[in-house]
Structures are given as structure tokens and as C-alpha cells.
Design a protein around this motif. Structure first.
Motif, PDB file in Angstrom:
ATOM      1  N   UNK A 189       1.043  -1.071   0.026  1.00 35.97           N
ATOM      2  CA  UNK A 189       0.062   0.295  -0.083  1.00 35.97           C
ATOM      3  C   UNK A 189       0.955   1.413  -0.002  1.00 35.97           C
ATOM      4  N   UNK A 190       0.270   2.417  -0.261  1.00 32.66           N
ATOM      5  CA  UNK A 190       1.020   3.641  -0.235  1.00 32.66           C
ATOM      6  C   UNK A 190       1.584   4.082   0.908  1.00 32.66           C
ATOM      7  N   UNK A 191       1.015   3.271   2.205  1.00 29.27           N
ATOM      8  CA  UNK A 191       1.069   3.699   3.455  1.00 29.27           C
ATOM      9  C   UNK A 191       1.804   2.322   3.967  1.00 29.27           C
ATOM     10  N   UNK A 192       2.833   2.249   4.942  1.00 31.97           N
ATOM     11  CA  UNK A 192       3.175   0.950   5.657  1.00 31.97           C
ATOM     12  C   UNK A 192       2.270   1.131   6.904  1.00 31.97           C
ATOM     13  N   UNK A 193       1.380   0.048   6.836  1.00 27.59           N
ATOM     14  CA  UNK A 193       0.392   0.046   8.178  1.00 27.59           C
ATOM     15  C   UNK A 193       0.500  -1.365   8.764  1.00 27.59           C
ATOM     16  N   UNK A 194       0.685  -1.269  10.176  1.00 21.02           N
ATOM     17  CA  UNK A 194       0.882  -2.441  11.107  1.00 21.02           C
ATOM     18  C   UNK A 194      -0.652  -2.458  11.760  1.00 21.02           C
ATOM     19  N   UNK A 195      -1.324  -3.510  11.582  1.00 19.58           N
ATOM     20  CA  UNK A 195      -2.514  -3.581  12.332  1.00 19.58           C
ATOM     21  C   UNK A 195      -2.691  -3.595  13.645  1.00 19.58           C
ATOM     22  N   UNK A 196      -1.942  -4.488  14.304  1.00 17.28           N
ATOM     23  CA  UNK A 196      -1.793  -4.615  15.754  1.00 17.28           C
ATOM     24  C   UNK A 196      -2.939  -5.153  16.396  1.00 17.28           C
ATOM     25  N   UNK A 197      -3.830  -5.723  15.743  1.00 15.51           N
ATOM     26  CA  UNK A 197      -4.925  -6.350  16.543  1.00 15.51           C
ATOM     27  C   UNK A 197      -5.523  -7.593  15.601  1.00 15.51           C
ATOM     28  N   UNK A 198      -4.522  -8.255  14.975  1.00 16.62           N
ATOM     29  CA  UNK A 198      -5.122  -9.372  14.267  1.00 16.62           C
ATOM     30  C   UNK A 198      -5.627 -10.720  15.260  1.00 16.62           C
ATOM     31  N   UNK A 199      -6.672 -10.836  14.991  1.00 19.48           N
ATOM     32  CA  UNK A 199      -7.242 -12.141  15.593  1.00 19.48           C
ATOM     33  C   UNK A 199      -8.301 -12.723  14.924  1.00 19.48           C
ATOM     34  N   UNK A 200      -8.937 -13.992  15.182  1.00 14.48           N
ATOM     35  CA  UNK A 200      -9.943 -14.465  14.466  1.00 14.48           C
ATOM     36  C   UNK A 200     -11.134 -13.843  14.359  1.00 14.48           C
ATOM     37  N   UNK A 201     -11.715 -12.710  15.388  1.00 11.92           N
ATOM     38  CA  UNK A 201     -12.859 -12.236  15.491  1.00 11.92           C
ATOM     39  C   UNK A 201     -12.486 -10.796  14.535  1.00 11.92           C
ATOM     40  N   UNK A 202     -11.415 -10.409  14.205  1.00 13.52           N
ATOM     41  CA  UNK A 202     -11.060  -9.336  13.203  1.00 13.52           C
ATOM     42  C   UNK A 202     -10.871  -9.838  11.744  1.00 13.52           C
ATOM     43  N   UNK A 203     -11.081 -11.232  11.634  1.00 13.84           N
ATOM     44  CA  UNK A 203     -11.204 -11.587  10.045  1.00 13.84           C
ATOM     45  C   UNK A 203     -12.330 -12.049   9.687  1.00 13.84           C
ATOM     46  N   UNK A 204     -13.131 -11.426   8.840  1.00 13.50           N
ATOM     47  CA  UNK A 204     -14.638 -11.368   8.328  1.00 13.50           C
ATOM     48  C   UNK A 204     -14.536 -12.304   7.142  1.00 13.50           C
ATOM     49  N   UNK A 205     -15.684 -12.854   6.922  1.00 15.11           N
ATOM     50  CA  UNK A 205     -15.986 -13.652   5.799  1.00 15.11           C
ATOM     51  C   UNK A 205     -16.940 -13.203   4.987  1.00 15.11           C
ATOM     52  N   UNK A 206     -16.747 -13.211   3.615  1.00 14.60           N
ATOM     53  CA  UNK A 206     -17.810 -12.874   2.740  1.00 14.60           C
ATOM     54  C   UNK A 206     -18.621 -14.095   2.514  1.00 14.60           C
ATOM     55  N   UNK A 207     -19.571 -13.893   1.382  1.00 14.64           N
ATOM     56  CA  UNK A 207     -20.489 -15.105   1.187  1.00 14.64           C
ATOM     57  C   UNK A 207     -19.799 -16.115   0.323  1.00 14.64           C
ATOM     58  N   UNK A 208     -18.526 -15.993  -0.085  1.00 16.17           N
ATOM     59  CA  UNK A 208     -17.602 -16.882  -0.664  1.00 16.17           C
ATOM     60  C   UNK A 208     -16.619 -17.380   0.104  1.00 16.17           C
ATOM     61  N   UNK A 209     -16.599 -16.947   1.456  1.00 23.32           N
ATOM     62  CA  UNK A 209     -15.577 -17.430   2.496  1.00 23.32           C
ATOM     63  C   UNK A 209     -14.353 -16.733   2.253  1.00 23.32           C
ATOM     64  N   UNK A 210     -14.227 -15.633   1.549  1.00 24.12           N
ATOM     65  CA  UNK A 210     -13.042 -14.797   1.195  1.00 24.12           C
ATOM     66  C   UNK A 210     -12.859 -14.050   2.538  1.00 24.12           C
ATOM     67  N   UNK A 211     -11.623 -14.006   2.890  1.00 23.04           N
ATOM     68  CA  UNK A 211     -11.189 -13.204   4.377  1.00 23.04           C
ATOM     69  C   UNK A 211     -11.219 -11.945   4.122  1.00 23.04           C
TER      70      UNK A 211
END
Length: 191
Positions: A142-164
Motif C-alpha cells: 500500500x502507499x502507507x506502511x500499516x501495522x494492524x496491531x490487533x489481528x485475531x480471528x474475530x477481526x477476520x470477516x468472511x464474505x459469502x464466498x468465504x473470502x477473508x
């Protein structure tokens, strides 16, 4: 109803539009609750389903994270990042409006023995690869370097095709392009 001020800012929604879309933030539309507020499902007048993150009024810390998330999500676009559709700031109400993810979050599947069986190894690998692509975009592409700092299973959402799709950028931090490390004195992440 809603207006777009310019292309770099998200659509500004009127609070009453979102209030109606979520049936007045009813408990039946509540998807979850996080460190800085609740998330509700809603349907706009045109039929589009949305997820609305409502910042807690009692959270002193949340206003800064709200601004951070709006700023970041307005500029980031990737297949494996949840899309910010807009926001609403009206008096003491602060709302983030996102695309709705019908399959909820990853923890909804992996921490339930019955739903976990729906994720065979091929689907799990596809989810892992999607998360890795999203993180690679944030860290390097990305144009910015970003560190999320809160990656966990509840912050990974799944669309109707199970794409995270990675969500919840309230604790994310922007780094300089040549900055490879940083010192912090504050512990990050939520439970």
C-alpha cells in the motif's frame, strides 16, 4: 440522506438513515461487541446490507481510534480488507458503516465444533492465503506502511464466498516508508 464531500473522504451518512437501517440499533440486529463499541447489521433504503460499528459513548480512548480507522480505511482498498462505505458523526454519535459480511468472523467457525467442520483444509488454506495477502498489502504494497496491531480471528470477516477480509483498524499504526521498526510503550490488542 448521504453525501460525498470528495473522493478521499468516505461518504457521510445522516444518523437517522443508519438508525432506521438498523431498526434503532435493536438487539436483534446486534452482530457483536468489541473494545470500543457495538456492531449492528442494517439494510439501507436501497436494499444494501451494511454493518455499523457504533462507538461507545463512554469510551474516552475510542475517539482517537475512530479517527484513525476512518483515515486509514478511506485510503486502503484491497480484496482482503473490509470496505468502509462511510461514516456518521453527529453530536456524541460516531458510526462507521462497512460492507456486510454474511459469514461473520473466522472465530464463529473455528471455535464451534459443528461449524468448524464446514471448513475443510482447502477452505482453511484459502482463508490463510487471503489473510496473508491482506497483511502483505498493508505491510509492503500500500502507499502507507500499516501495522494492524490487533489481528485475531474475530477481526477476520468472511464474505459469502468465504473470502477473508481484515477488519478493525482502530489500533493500526502508520509507519514511514523507510521505517522498519518502532518503539512503543503501550500494549496493543483487544480480547
Amino acid at each position: 440522506m448521504m453525501e460525498k464531500e470528495n473522493s478521499s473522504l468516505p461518504t457521510m451518512f445522516d444518523f437517522s438513515t443508519i438508525d432506521i437501517a438498523t431498526n434503532h440499533f435493536s438487539n436483534t440486529n446486534k452482530l457483536g461487541e468489541g473494545g470500543f463499541g457495538t456492531v449492528h447489521q442494517g439494510t439501507l433504503i436501497d436494499g444494501q446490507e451494511i454493518a455499523v460499528k457504533r462507538l461507545s459513548k463512554t469510551s474516552r480512548q475510542g475517539t482517537e481510534e475512530f479517527k484513525n480507522e476512518v483515515k486509514l480505511m478511506a485510503t486502503l482498498q484491497h480484496r482482503n480488507l473490509v470496505k468502509l462505505l462511510g461514516c456518521s458523526i453527529q453530536q456524541d454519535e460516531k458510526l462507521l458503516i462497512y460492507e456486510f459480511m454474511p459469514n461473520r468472523s473466522l472465530d464463529y467457525f473455528i471455535f464451534d465444533t459443528m461449524r468448524g467442520k464446514l471448513l475443510d483444509w482447502a477452505k482453511r488454506l484459502k482463508i490463510i492465503e487471503g489473510i496473508a495477502r491482506g497483511l502483505m498489502y498493508l505491510h509492503q504494497d500500500s502507499r502507507l506502511r500499516i501495522i494492524h496491531r490487533d489481528i485475531k480471528t474475530s477481526n477476520i470477516l468472511l464474505d459469502d464466498n468465504m473470502i477473508p477480509k481484515i477488519s478493525d483498524f482502530g489500533l493500526a499504526r502508520i509507519f514511514g516508508i523507510d521505517q522498519a521498526e518502532a518503539n512503543t510503550s503501550r500494549v496493543m490488542g483487544t480480547q
